[in-house]
Scaffold this motif. Structure first.
Motif, short mmCIF file in Angstrom:
data_model
loop_
_atom_site.label_atom_id
_atom_site.label_comp_id
_atom_site.label_asym_id
_atom_site.label_seq_id
_atom_site.Cartn_x
_atom_site.Cartn_y
_atom_site.Cartn_z
N SER A 14 0.86 -1.14 -0.06
CA SER A 14 0.08 0.12 -0.12
C SER A 14 0.90 1.18 0.00
O SER A 14 0.59 2.18 -0.69
N ILE A 17 2.34 1.68 -3.54
CA ILE A 17 1.25 2.09 -4.64
C ILE A 17 0.74 3.51 -4.51
O ILE A 17 0.51 4.35 -5.45
N ASN A 18 0.61 3.98 -3.25
CA ASN A 18 0.14 5.07 -2.76
C ASN A 18 1.20 6.45 -3.10
O ASN A 18 2.24 6.29 -2.68
N LYS A 19 0.60 7.39 -3.47
CA LYS A 19 1.65 8.44 -3.91
C LYS A 19 1.96 9.34 -2.78
O LYS A 19 2.88 9.89 -2.92
N ARG A 20 1.20 9.12 -1.71
CA ARG A 20 1.59 9.86 -0.51
C ARG A 20 2.34 8.94 0.59
O ARG A 20 2.77 9.29 1.47
N GLN A 22 1.64 6.17 2.10
CA GLN A 22 0.70 5.90 3.31
C GLN A 22 0.40 4.55 3.48
O GLN A 22 0.33 3.80 2.41
N ARG A 23 0.59 4.07 4.72
CA ARG A 23 0.09 2.80 5.23
C ARG A 23 -1.27 2.51 4.95
O ARG A 23 -1.88 3.67 4.76
N ILE A 27 -4.32 5.50 5.62
CA ILE A 27 -5.35 5.82 4.73
C ILE A 27 -6.51 5.65 5.44
O ILE A 27 -7.59 6.63 5.05
#
Length: 122
Positions: A14, A17-20, A22-23, A27
């Motif tokens: 996660s 994949i997440n641009k920020r 974040q776990r 999220i």
């Protein structure tokens, strides 16, 4: 859930994949990941040179915005012309009653004194 050892892989996926970055927990909670960059050879800028005026306790409680304005005025005194300093100081001291006997007060010194007091000089 991704803080448990059996779900580490889910957390890593996660985050990648997440641009920020974040776990899953970030999220779900709506939190942000903050990165702090540290520089090895960080130059410390010279602190602002403050005028040597004696500290003066303001005669009335100051709002946070007023305190910030006074401190900014004091910290920027070298970059302001004399005329601009007088103009700004008179705006700041406008709510004060006139001095006893009608004597003209030096508003610039007064505001600098307040600033010295706000910055911790006692």
């Amino acid at each position: 859930a991704d803080f448990l050892p059996s779900f580490y892989l889910g957390g890593l996926i996660s985050m990648s994949i997440n641009k920020r970055f974040q776990r899953l927990g970030d999220i779900a909670a709506g939190t942000l990941v903050i990165h702090r960059h540290r520089h090895r050879h960080r130059r410390h800028s010279n602190p602002a040179t403050l005028p040597g005026d004696a500290p003066i306790v303001p005669p009335f409680p100051l709002e946070l915005e007023d305190q910030q304005a006074i401190v900014n005025f004091v910290q920027r005194h070298k970059s302001l012309s004399t005329g601009r300093q007088i103009e700004l100081a008179e705006i700041i001291t406008q709510p004060l009653p006139p001095a006893p006997g009608g004597a003209k007060t030096d508003s610039v010194s007064l505001v600098r004194g307040w600033g010295a007091w706000l910055l911790g000089a006692r």
